[in-house]
Design a protein around this motif. Structure first.
Motif, mmCIF file in Angstrom:
data_model
loop_
_atom_site.group_PDB
_atom_site.id
_atom_site.type_symbol
_atom_site.label_atom_id
_atom_site.label_comp_id
_atom_site.label_asym_id
_atom_site.label_seq_id
_atom_site.Cartn_x
_atom_site.Cartn_y
_atom_site.Cartn_z
ATOM 1 N N VAL A 197 0.828 -1.211 0.000
ATOM 2 C CA VAL A 197 0.000 0.000 0.000
ATOM 3 C C VAL A 197 0.861 1.260 0.000
ATOM 4 C CG1 VAL A 197 -2.061 -1.005 1.016
ATOM 5 C CG2 VAL A 197 -0.305 -0.083 2.505
ATOM 6 N N SER B 238 1.526 2.394 -3.393
ATOM 7 C CA SER B 238 0.399 2.811 -4.226
ATOM 8 C C SER B 238 0.500 4.274 -4.617
ATOM 9 C CB SER B 238 -0.910 2.584 -3.481
ATOM 10 O OG SER B 238 -1.970 3.106 -4.255
ATOM 11 N N PRO B 239 0.257 4.566 -5.905
ATOM 12 C CA PRO B 239 0.261 5.965 -6.348
ATOM 13 C C PRO B 239 -0.999 6.714 -5.909
ATOM 14 C CG PRO B 239 -0.274 4.505 -8.177
ATOM 15 C CD PRO B 239 0.034 3.632 -7.010
ATOM 16 N N ILE B 240 -1.967 5.979 -5.367
ATOM 17 C CA ILE B 240 -3.201 6.647 -4.926
ATOM 18 C C ILE B 240 -2.914 7.405 -3.635
ATOM 19 C CG2 ILE B 240 -5.546 6.271 -4.096
ATOM 20 C CD1 ILE B 240 -5.613 3.764 -5.922
ATOM 21 N N GLN C 91 -21.521 -6.948 -3.399
ATOM 22 C CA GLN C 91 -21.464 -5.829 -4.326
ATOM 23 C C GLN C 91 -22.709 -5.813 -5.219
ATOM 24 O OE1 GLN C 91 -19.348 -3.575 -4.089
ATOM 25 N NE2 GLN C 91 -19.435 -2.397 -5.991
ATOM 26 N N THR D 294 -14.651 -4.008 1.862
ATOM 27 C CA THR D 294 -13.366 -4.282 1.217
ATOM 28 C C THR D 294 -13.269 -3.528 -0.098
ATOM 29 O OG1 THR D 294 -13.581 -6.533 2.081
ATOM 30 C CG2 THR D 294 -11.803 -6.128 0.509
ATOM 31 N N VAL D 295 -14.349 -3.615 -0.898
ATOM 32 C CA VAL D 295 -14.352 -2.952 -2.194
ATOM 33 C C VAL D 295 -14.226 -1.442 -2.021
ATOM 34 C CG1 VAL D 295 -15.698 -2.536 -4.273
ATOM 35 C CG2 VAL D 295 -15.688 -4.809 -3.235
ATOM 36 N N GLY E 110 -10.753 -0.445 -0.984
ATOM 37 C CA GLY E 110 -9.816 -0.537 -2.093
ATOM 38 C C GLY E 110 -10.017 0.581 -3.094
ATOM 39 N N LEU E 111 -11.282 0.846 -3.419
ATOM 40 C CA LEU E 111 -11.569 1.851 -4.443
ATOM 41 C C LEU E 111 -11.263 3.255 -3.947
ATOM 42 C CD1 LEU E 111 -14.896 0.659 -6.116
ATOM 43 C CD2 LEU E 111 -12.584 0.663 -7.078
ATOM 44 N N GLY F 224 -9.274 4.087 -1.371
ATOM 45 C CA GLY F 224 -7.954 4.259 -0.763
ATOM 46 C C GLY F 224 -7.971 4.390 0.745
ATOM 47 N N VAL G 159 -6.604 3.155 3.450
ATOM 48 C CA VAL G 159 -5.496 2.239 3.754
ATOM 49 C C VAL G 159 -5.668 1.483 5.083
ATOM 50 C CG1 VAL G 159 -3.036 2.088 4.211
ATOM 51 C CG2 VAL G 159 -3.874 3.435 2.287
ATOM 52 N N LEU H 245 -8.315 -1.209 4.642
ATOM 53 C CA LEU H 245 -7.897 -2.251 3.704
ATOM 54 C C LEU H 245 -6.914 -3.206 4.381
ATOM 55 C CD1 LEU H 245 -8.182 -3.273 0.821
ATOM 56 C CD2 LEU H 245 -6.279 -1.816 0.162
ATOM 57 N N ILE I 124 -7.395 -7.271 -4.810
ATOM 58 C CA ILE I 124 -7.800 -5.887 -4.534
ATOM 59 C C ILE I 124 -6.617 -5.111 -3.963
ATOM 60 C CG2 ILE I 124 -9.217 -4.467 -2.992
ATOM 61 C CD1 ILE I 124 -11.488 -6.452 -3.374
ATOM 62 N N LEU I 125 -5.903 -5.751 -3.041
ATOM 63 C CA LEU I 125 -4.748 -5.102 -2.414
ATOM 64 C C LEU I 125 -3.709 -4.738 -3.474
ATOM 65 C CD1 LEU I 125 -3.393 -4.424 0.360
ATOM 66 C CD2 LEU I 125 -2.290 -6.654 0.214
ATOM 67 N N PHE J 116 -4.852 -2.030 -5.820
ATOM 68 C CA PHE J 116 -4.728 -0.736 -5.145
ATOM 69 C C PHE J 116 -3.274 -0.281 -5.138
ATOM 70 C CE2 PHE J 116 -3.722 1.473 -1.157
ATOM 71 C CZ PHE J 116 -4.469 2.628 -1.348
ATOM 72 N N ALA J 117 -2.380 -1.224 -4.815
ATOM 73 C CA ALA J 117 -0.966 -0.881 -4.721
ATOM 74 C C ALA J 117 -0.440 -0.372 -6.059
ATOM 75 C CB ALA J 117 -0.155 -2.091 -4.274
ATOM 76 N N MET J 118 -0.980 -0.904 -7.149
ATOM 77 C CA MET J 118 -0.472 -0.503 -8.453
ATOM 78 C C MET J 118 -1.301 0.621 -9.043
ATOM 79 S SD MET J 118 0.912 -4.097 -9.877
ATOM 80 C CE MET J 118 1.951 -3.197 -10.985
ATOM 81 N N GLY J 119 -2.162 1.196 -8.223
ATOM 82 C CA GLY J 119 -2.949 2.338 -8.663
ATOM 83 C C GLY J 119 -3.967 1.983 -9.730
ATOM 84 N N PHE K 107 -15.436 -6.165 -12.541
ATOM 85 C CA PHE K 107 -16.810 -5.894 -12.146
ATOM 86 C C PHE K 107 -16.838 -5.005 -10.903
ATOM 87 C CE2 PHE K 107 -20.470 -7.037 -9.511
ATOM 88 C CZ PHE K 107 -21.494 -6.714 -10.369
ATOM 89 N N LEU K 108 -15.919 -5.272 -9.981
ATOM 90 C CA LEU K 108 -15.891 -4.497 -8.740
ATOM 91 C C LEU K 108 -15.383 -3.085 -8.971
ATOM 92 C CD1 LEU K 108 -14.534 -7.167 -6.242
ATOM 93 C CD2 LEU K 108 -16.877 -6.353 -6.504
ATOM 94 N N GLY K 109 -14.786 -2.839 -10.142
ATOM 95 C CA GLY K 109 -14.349 -1.480 -10.455
ATOM 96 C C GLY K 109 -12.859 -1.254 -10.302
ATOM 97 N N PHE K 110 -12.105 -2.330 -10.076
ATOM 98 C CA PHE K 110 -10.660 -2.179 -9.998
ATOM 99 C C PHE K 110 -10.085 -2.455 -11.382
ATOM 100 C CE2 PHE K 110 -12.043 -3.308 -5.832
ATOM 101 C CZ PHE K 110 -11.322 -2.479 -5.004
#
Lengths: 319, 331, 292
Positions: free
Chosen positions: B32, B35-37, B272, B283-284, B287-288, B290, B292, B295, C141-142, C145-148, C229-232
């Motif tokens: 994490v 992550s660029p986010i 979902q 979780t979703v 993740g979406l 950010g 952290v 997550l 998901i993790l 997220f990590a890879m943006g 589907f989840l949007g990632f």
């Protein structure tokens, strides 16, 4: 000379008679090539009350399937032909299912034939068809000197000797007239082997017919009345135990003679070559490739079984 | 003696799990942090326009985001050990509280699906094995293999179309009022939202148990002890009840416990689709958007969840199987 | 074990009844042929279907399935059949890359575990435990997220989570090969490691690897679809099946069932095809193992 069936001078009907039995399976090899495996072909054997007949042959030759065929417990894909009679009547699959566990009893080869998750007492009880399950089981346990607490043990906790006795005991829950023991003594302590075979002998002395399937010819000679020599899915010879003596000249088939000579107390010379695999049986006589009496006819025609000197043999040239 | 053996076994498992969890925590933290986010941006969310640069720095400082990663890992790890998973950025509440609440909702969903799929799968597996090679067996096998290739969320969508849109029996998504929590919703209402996602997960969960049970029972039916039972006159029914169930029940139960990982994954997708406010949905969102801390918390929690399932499976085996149980007692 | 080989024979038996009248070999070859043709058609469709079909055309929006638009049209008048085929191709490409990477990881770790001694073996086993210890979707998901986000995140996520099962197979296979007589003999004869590896190990491992790779596709594609589907990961500009289904959710309440039904069904058929292909190849190559 005593003919089979002449127990104490009275001619009796065979308890079990198997004629021209064949069993085959369809098998798939790599690349899914189909092949028909003939595991038993043209086998004939007869058993009379009060005798032990040993079916002797090397391991993996399909002897067990003979037992399964008589019991009617071959897998569904087995193709069976031939004629079987029990007590003078044809053995249909319907009859087999009522006779299994009652008049025909089965003694398996190892403790693997017991459910690993079930106490042995319960397993013996489960086989009881008539009378009080508990009483029958306790009576049999007593007969075989099995302690009361043994019934609460799981198969993995049994000693080799105990397991043996349990397996034999299970065969006695009904009023069996025919007992089929399939390799009951592999890899056992000599004392246990002796005890088990003694138990089987006892059963036949009580008037039952016992089929002892084994690869141990020495043990067979000691406890059986007659020996059927099994080779590549059929019986090459049926002889009286007495024929296995001296230089083996009373024996009829070259293979039986070779077997006899291979024993340690005799020449201890084993026959060169291998038994053919069930997928690669020769056209003519099954034994031809290894036979020293081999002639052209043997290659072309498979010999039929014929009577000879009080026994049976499957050879063109045996005298 | 038996108890000590058992304790050694369990503590060994737990120790292994703790090491795995530690490694997982470090690995996840490293991921994490790569992550660029921008977590600050996630925290601010829609208020981005009104938040100035100084405020951003303040927020970053508040979350400790201005410090080097290793230092952050240290303080995060130290807090973890004290049971402090931090504060969720999107829910603005302690991570553990969020996970706890959400998990209770998911637990109902997963538990229901777990039981239904387990029983149904077991029954289907037995039916198929007893009739091996028949049209019924083929039908069950085809059904299971097809399920194994079915996307969870698509099945959910189909159920939604049929039961919510066409039949109108259930609300279409987002039916729980926004921010609606357990205490505000009646039990009947909750059940209504539970049924479709639970049905989705149940239908899909069947495949694994059924195929496994089928194979196990076929193995049992081909075993030497069943051969002996048949040789001694047992009918197929007696074989099943005397030897079959005894030998396949334990593997089936343990398999169910060991498949919590897939169940969790399935619930993420099902929640979902049906907007079910459980841990999967959290979780979703984490993740979406950010979040952290949330997550990371969920990663660790889900690993513990999976581990518990596996541990229970192992323990059941040791308690029930006489070969292990008695073996321990005597040695 | 039974000396008679009964249990083994019994196992082969049921197949016979299953394919009444048809040889199992023929049946297997037909299955393989059909699935390959289907997959080729999907790929061919990507190139033959015109992009015009999926340009906005409000005159034919929200059309239910018809002879012209097999799978109907969406709210922008785009042909759902074309979208589905193109979506399948995106899923296929992502799934293939991810599976391939995953299979290579499995190959390297599997061989290392089997040949580089106890420590490496222990480490690989530990890694397998680690990756099986967390739900796959959570790891993906993790990583996404990590890879943006983006397609890279999906590929890495799927690749990193799918290798354990194949690694185990390869490890066991190499272990077995190593103790095989002919390899022992080759070692005694002083053949080089490289010689043994290329002459003995590779010919045995190659089919295992290849089939293992094909069997990874279904899982990889399903996870790719799920995570999209989840949007990632994949964005609406790369409309993989997961994205199409996710978008369709907004229109479900209007009764446009075909938006979700056909793309999902197509995905199911494609995934199942790979599964059938892989297991039939395995059956052809190694009937004993296929039974397990």
């Amino acid at each position: 000379m005593s003919m089979p069936g002449e127990v104490s001078g009275v001619k009796t009907e065979p308890m079990l008679s198997v004629r021209e039995l064949s069993v085959s399976f369809i098998q798939y090899a790599r690349g899914l090539k189909q092949q028909l495996l003939e595991v038993i072909n043209g086998l004939s054997i007869e058993l009379y009350p009060g005798e032990v007949v040993a079916v002797v042959g090397s391991s993996g030759s399909g002897k067990s399937l003979l037992a399964h065929a008589v019991l009617g417990i071959l897998p569904g894909n087995a193709i069976v032909s031939g004629d079987m009679q029990f007590g003078g009547e044809i053995l249909t699959s319907k009859r087999q299912s009522t006779l299994r566990g009652t008049e025909i009893a089965f003694v398996p080869q190892s403790v693997n034939y017991l459910d690993p998750l079930m106490k042995v007492g319960a397993q013996v009880k489960a086989a009881v068809k008539q009378g009080s399950k508990r009483e029958v089981q306790q009576k049999i346990f007593k007969r075989y000197h099995l302690d009361k607490n043994v019934e609460n043990l799981y198969p993995f906790q049994l000693s080799g000797g105990m397991a043996r006795r349990i397996l034999v005991a299970g065969a006695l829950v009904g009023n069996a007239r025919l007992v089929i023991a399939d390799e009951p003594t592999p890899g056992l302590h000599p004392a246990v082997v002796k005890e088990t075979l003694h138990h089987l002998r006892e059963l036949s002395d009580e008037g039952r017919a016992v089929m002892l399937i084994t690869h141990d010819i020495k043990a067979a000679l000691e406890y059986a009345d007659r020996i059927a020599v099994f080779y590549a899915g059929t019986t090459l010879e049926t002889a009286n135990v007495a024929d296995f003596s001296g230089d083996g000249s009373d024996l009829r088939h070259p293979y039986s003679k070779a077997l006899w000579k291979a024993l340690p107390q005799n020449d201890f010379v084993s026959l060169p070559g291998f038994q053919p695999a069930s997928g690669e049986l020769p056209q003519g006589c099954l034994f031809a490739p290894r036979c020293h009496m081999f002639k052209d006819l043997c290659k072309e025609k498979r010999p039929k079984e014929r009577s000879l000197r009080g026994g049976k043999v499957r050879c063109h040239y045996a005298t | 003696m038996r108890l000590t053996g058992f304790l050694i076994f369990v503590s060994g498992k737990v120790l292994k799990a703790v090491i795995l969890l530690a490694a997982l925590s470090v690995l996840s933290f490293w991921l994490v942090s790569k992550s660029p986010i921008d977590p600050v941006q996630s925290y601010i969310g829609a208020d981005a326009m009104v938040v100035g640069p100084e405020q951003r720095e303040n927020i970053a400082a508040y979350w400790g985001l201005d410090r080097p990663p290793l230092e952050r890992l240290y303080s995060w790890g130290a807090a973890l050990l004290q049971g402090d998973f931090g504060t969720s950025m999107i829910f603005r509440r302690p991570v553990l509280t969020v996970i706890g609440e959400r998990f209770m909702a998911s637990l109902m969903l997963m538990g229901l699906a777990w039981i239904i799929s387990g029983l149904l799968g077991f029954w289907l597996g037995i039916t198929a094995a007893m009739k091996q090679g028949s049209w019924l067996d083929r039908l069950i096998k085809t059904y299971c293999f097809t399920l194994a290739s079915t996307p969870t969320f698509w099945l959910g969508l189909l159920l939604l179309i049929v039961f919510a849109v066409w039949l109108g029996w259930f609300p279409i998504g987002l039916a729980v009022p926004a921010g609606g929590l357990a205490e505000e919703v009646t039990l009947a209402e909750r059940l209504r939202h539970l049924i479709l996602p639970a049905l989705t997960l149940s239908i899909l969960g069947v495949a694994n148990v059924a195929l496994h049970t089928r194979q196990k029972l076929i193995d049992v039916l081909n075993s030497e002890y069943v051969l002996l039972a048949r040789a001694r006159g047992a009918t197929e029914r007696e074989v099943l009840f005397r030897h079959g169930l005894r030998n396949i029940a334990l593997p089936a139960v343990t398999l169910q416990f060991a498949s919590l990982s897939e169940l969790f994954g399935g619930s993420v997708l099902a929640e979902q689709v049906f907007s079910y406010p459980g841990l999967g949905q959290a979780t979703v969102q984490a993740g979406l958007r950010g979040d952290v801390p949330l997550l990371l918390g969920i990663v660790i929690f889900s690993a513990m969840f999976v581990f518990s399932g596996n541990l229970i499976a192992d323990i059941i085996y040791r308690l029930v199987d006489p070969r292990i149980r008695q073996g321990e007692a005597s040695g | 074990m039974s000396k008679s080989g009964i249990s083994y024979l019994a196992a082969g038996s049921k197949e016979v009844r299953l394919f009444k009248g048809m040889n199992l070999r023929t049946k297997t070859l037909i299955s393989i042929g059909l699935t390959v043709v289907l997959l080729m058609l999907i790929i061919a469709g990507n190139f033959t279907l015109s992009a015009d079909n999926i340009s906005t055309n409000f005159e034919i929006k929200n059309q239910p399935p018809s002879a012209v638009n097999l799978f109907g049209t969406d709210w922008l008048g785009r042909d759902m059949f074309t979208r589905t085929v193109k979506g399948l191709n995106i899923s296929l490409a992502v799934g293939m890359i991810a599976s391939f990477v995953s299979a290579v990881i499995a190959l390297v770790l599997g061989i290392s575990a089997a040949t580089l001694g106890k420590r490496v073996d222990g480490l690989v086993t530990w890694l397998i435990d680690l990756f099986l210890g967390v739900p796959h979707l959570v790891i993906i998901i993790l990583i996404a997220f990590a890879m943006g986000g983006g397609i890279r995140g999906v590929i890495v996520g799927v690749a990193v989570t799918h290798w354990p099962s194949l690694a185990r197979v390869i490890r066991a296979e190499v272990m077995q090969l190593r103790s095989a007589d002919y390899i022992q003999v080759a070692q005694k004869l002083g053949k080089s490691r490289w010689w043994i590896a290329t002459k003995h190990l590779l010919p045995h491992l190659a089919p295992q690897f290849f089939i293992g790779l094909i069997l990874l596709f279904p899982h990889a594609i399903l996870h790719e679809a799920g995570i999209s589907f989840l949007g990632f990961g994949l964005s609406p500009e790369t409309p993989a099946i997961g994205i199409i289904l996710s978008e369709s959710m907004r229109y479900l309440s209007t009764g446009m069932w075909w938006l979700a039904f056909f793309p999902g069904l197509a995905l199911l058929v494609m995934v199942r095809s790979f599964d059938i292909l892989g297991s039939n190849l395995l059956l052809l190559f190694d009937p004993h193992r296929a039974r397990e």
